[in-house]
Design an enzyme around this catalytic site. Structure first.
Site, short mmCIF file in Angstrom:
data_model
loop_
_atom_site.label_atom_id
_atom_site.label_comp_id
_atom_site.label_asym_id
_atom_site.label_seq_id
_atom_site.Cartn_x
_atom_site.Cartn_y
_atom_site.Cartn_z
N GLU A 1 0.82 -1.20 0.00
CA GLU A 1 0.00 0.00 0.00
C GLU A 1 0.86 1.27 0.00
OE1 GLU A 1 -3.17 0.24 -0.21
OE2 GLU A 1 -3.67 2.25 0.48
N ASP A 2 1.92 1.28 0.78
CA ASP A 2 2.64 2.53 1.05
C ASP A 2 4.05 2.63 0.49
OD1 ASP A 2 0.42 3.21 2.51
OD2 ASP A 2 1.28 2.64 4.44
N ASP B 1 -3.35 -4.56 13.86
CA ASP B 1 -3.01 -3.26 13.30
C ASP B 1 -3.84 -2.18 13.99
OD1 ASP B 1 -1.89 -1.49 11.27
OD2 ASP B 1 -3.88 -1.53 10.32
N ASP C 1 -16.63 -2.61 45.18
CA ASP C 1 -16.44 -3.66 46.17
C ASP C 1 -16.36 -5.03 45.55
OD1 ASP C 1 -16.29 -2.09 48.34
OD2 ASP C 1 -18.44 -2.12 48.77
#
Ligand code: MN
Length: 739
Positions: free
Chosen positions: A83-84, A167, A287
């Site tokens: 993707e990047d 992720d 409690d």
């Protein structure tokens, strides 16, 4: 408090890899790291750290907490590369093989932004106002589309979904680097989609972390409040738990029972939920201490329970046998609560080691013991097929937003068990109606459903079913569903599955008839809301239909929601005056000292939250006028409110964000009958609609009711008028332009 990433380097990751990985597995992971580090070189996270630290963190979550197979770890390291970065899927395939490539491809496909179908090709000049609105809508559609892809992946490969969840978990842990408006949006999405997704897959370990992290951004004040109270009591509580564990252990040893006992950590969001559910303030929940017993087998679970109940008094209604009746996400355990020797409650869970694995890791338990425990594999298959069944309607729903809503409704919401007259169990989302039930039994029974008996009694078809209800469907010999069933205002169906079956039925009907029906529905809605009929061809084009008839047919079969069309039409330039109404005078809205917004207070009043019952947003509240003319905001169930005898000191109020409302005159015509006005007011109350003006004229047996309603927008108005029109004896409910 800043989150510190525990694992950021390759060495960190290698240290926590499951021991059963082979040398080859480890080599592949090292190579995946090197490829990812090189591909992301120079890229930074918002925190300023090198991007690859994110990849390592995601891989670490999967390795340490879920112990998935090595190929998944390699894919996790590479999950953002395609993707990047310039790296291609081909590169990954030739380097790491088909399986890793397929997993990376799965994650990439989920994240890639889709084309928007409704593209504006610049033919029509648009105003900036319209543009920004469209821009916003487009963004929302993109988000929905991405979610849709994520959820559909569950059908292909559940391992891809696990990478996505890890992720998301890491992104939530580092969310403070994001600008505030994004934080809220991402947190809300995590709470609504990803935590329920983890829950549906049975992965408690991821679910609680996602919930706590989201809650922290969605309601920071309450989060901090609970967290600090927990902190204040921590050492005392821990000392108590150690003592309790010792005592319980001793008792079990006397009875020759081998048990692994631990204290149960409390998660902030689950405490909050408990406070909401039990309507108890924090000090009553505080409690409660919890322990968990892991014993060798199922008979020992029950023996242990018996011993505990004989020694300490069980608290009524706190015992749940989730072994005999597993929860809808297949969770199994015995739950009980007793009054412990110190007079305070103690919560106890009892389960076997196998149940424990399943409860903590869900689908991921499948991989934790590769040598194969039969039970885990069977449960794995059951979980997957349950999800597939619940998503059967997926191909029928084209609209991404609707798909995501369908998932929330049919797959993520809690389920109830109902019973057919033959004793078969039908599981349905909470709130499902007899029509939903009928469609789950058989499509044909759904189509011919005309009435229903629940536990022997005839009920209206919009009655929500409850756990354990015995439902009998009354059918006609032939005929089909009613178009009313598709009207969301009438609450006749809840499940997307039923909705898609009903649409299918109408789609098979005569096209001419569908067009006519669609036109009637549209015409009637326009008339009700006082809107002009627009150029239908143009509207059709805006919604990507080739012709007006195609759009009308889609309305007729329920593929296109009338509300969407109306919102669009009313936002068009020529109709703008119908939307831009003046704001109601004296907007009934006040901000308290602490900056909390309240709707329904007199203007300029001085309001404060009451110290006795500490109301929180979400609690039902009421205003109490004090002697000094200020207003105290109490919970509705507060003792001090119940004591008040002068009713006029009480104010009906609600929590509010600042919302604009518009006064809209409407006319309701009806054959008069006793209780008519009461029924109308009930519809308005349900939607929290203010009525500023009422005028009733009676002519013979006809009633003409003029009301001025303060509504938030045209869609709310449409909903209200639609509901009023179905009240017995009401002939029509329309908006009037001037009066
Ligand atoms: Mn990522």
């Amino acid at each position: 408090m800043r989150y510190k990433e525990p694992y950021t380097t390759l060495d960190d990751l290698l240290k926590i890899l499951p021991e059963n990985y082979t040398h080859k597995d480890r080599q592949m992971i090292i190579r995946a790291y090197q490829v990812a580090a090189k591909a992301h070189e120079g890229q930074k996270r918002r925190s300023g750290e090198p991007y690859v630290t994110h990849c390592v963190a995601v891989a670490s979550i999967l390795a340490e907490e879920l112990r998935v197979p090595a190929v998944v770890i390699a894919a996790a390291l590479l999950h953002d590369t395609v993707e990047d970065t310039p790296l291609t899927l081909e590169d990954i395939r030739s380097d790491f093989g088909e399986e890793v490539a397929r997993l990376v491809d799965g994650v990439t496909k989920m994240e890639q932004l889709p084309r928007v179908s409704q593209d504006d090709n610049g033919e029509r000049p648009v105003s900036t106002r319209e543009l920004s609105k469209r821009e916003r809508q487009r963004k929302e559609d993109l988000i929905a589309e991405t979610l849709r892809k994520t959820l559909l992946t569950m059908n292909d490969d559940i391992r891809v979904v696990l990478i996505k969840l890890a992720d998301r978990l890491h992104n939530m842990r580092t969310l403070y680097h994001m600008p505030p408006h994004k934080q809220k949006r991402i947190a809300r999405q995590t709470m609504e989609i990803f935590a329920p997704l983890a829950n549906r897959l049975g992965i408690w370990q991821l679910k609680w972390q996602l919930e706590d992290l989201s809650f922290r951004y969605l309601d920071p004040d309450t989060y901090k409040d609970i967290a600090s109270q927990l902190d204040a009591n921590r050492s005392q509580r821990e000392a108590q738990i150690i003592k309790i564990i010792g005592e319980v252990q001793e008792m079990l040893q006397e009875n020759h029972i081998q048990a692994d006992i631990s204290g149960r950590p409390k998660h902030i969001y689950s405490i909050y939920r408990k406070m909401q559910r039990k309507e108890k303030p924090f000090d009553m929940v505080r409690d409660v201490r919890g322990i968990r017993l892991i014993v060798p087998d199922i008979p020992t679970c029950y023996t242990t329970l018996g011993l505990i109940h004989m020694r300490w008094r069980p608290i009524p209604n706190e015992f749940d046998d989730y072994i005999a009746n597993p929860k809808d996400n297949f969770y199994r355990s015995l739950h009980t609560a007793v009054i412990y020797s110190d007079g305070k409650p103690l919560e106890i869970q009892i389960r076997t080691p196998e149940m424990h694995e399943d409860a903590e890791y869900g689908v991921a338990a499948h991989w934790r013991y590769k040598e194969g425990r039969q039970g885990h594999d069977r449960l794995f298959e059951e979980r997957i097929s349950w999800i597939r069944r619940a998503m059967e309607w997926q191909d029928d729903v084209q609209d991404a937003n609707e798909f995501v809503d369908g998932m929330k409704q049919d797959v993520f919401s809690n389920h109830i068990y109902t019973i057919t007259p033959n004793g078969d169990i039908i599981d349905l989302p909470a709130g499902a109606t007899p029509i939903d039930f009928a469609y789950h039994v058989h499509t044909d029974i759904g189509h011919r459903c005309r009435g229903a008996r629940v536990n022997g009694k005839l009920v209206p078809l919009n009655t929500p079913l409850k756990n354990g209800d015995m439902v009998e469907i009354l059918t006609s010999k032939q005929g089909g569903p009613s178009r009313d069933w598709l009207n969301p205002d009438l609450n006749l169906i809840k499940t997307t599955r039923a909705r898609s079956k009903i649409r299918q039925w109408f789609r098979q009907q005569d096209r001419k008839k569908n067009i006519q029906e669609g036109y009637d529905i549209l015409k009637n809605e326009l008339r009700r809301l006082g809107l002009e009929e627009p150029d239908l061809g143009e509207v059709a084009a805006a919604f990507n239909y080739p012709t007006a008839d195609a759009m009308l047919a889609a309305i007729g079969v329920g593929d296109l929601r009338i509300g969407k069309i109306i919102t669009y039409i009313s936002s068009q330039e020529e109709n703008i005056q119908t939307l831009e109404l003046p704001a109601a005078d004296g907007e009934s809205f006040t901000e308290t000292q602490s900056g909390i917004q309240i709707i329904g207070l007199p203007q300029n009043s001085f309001a404060e939250l009451a110290q006795c019952c500490h109301p929180m947003p979400g609690d039902p509240i009421i205003g109490l006028v004090t002697r000094t003319r200020g207003v105290r905001i109490h919970r509705q169930d507060c003792k001090n409110v119940l004591k008040v005898t002068e009713r006029d000191r009480l104010l009906q109020i609600t929590w509010g964000e600042r919302r604009r409302t518009y006064p809209v005159p409407v006319l309701i015509t009806a054959y008069d009958r006793p209780g008519l006005m009461h029924d109308i007011v009930r519809v308005l109350d349900n939607e929290h609609i203010n009525m500023t003006n009422v005028d009733i004229k009676l002519k013979k047996s006809h009633a003409y009711i003029y009301l001025t309603l303060e509504v938030q927008g045209i869609d709310q108005l449409g909903r209200i008028l639609g509901q009023i029109a179905t009240i017995t004896n009401v002939r029509d409910a329309v908006r009037i332009k001037n009066r």
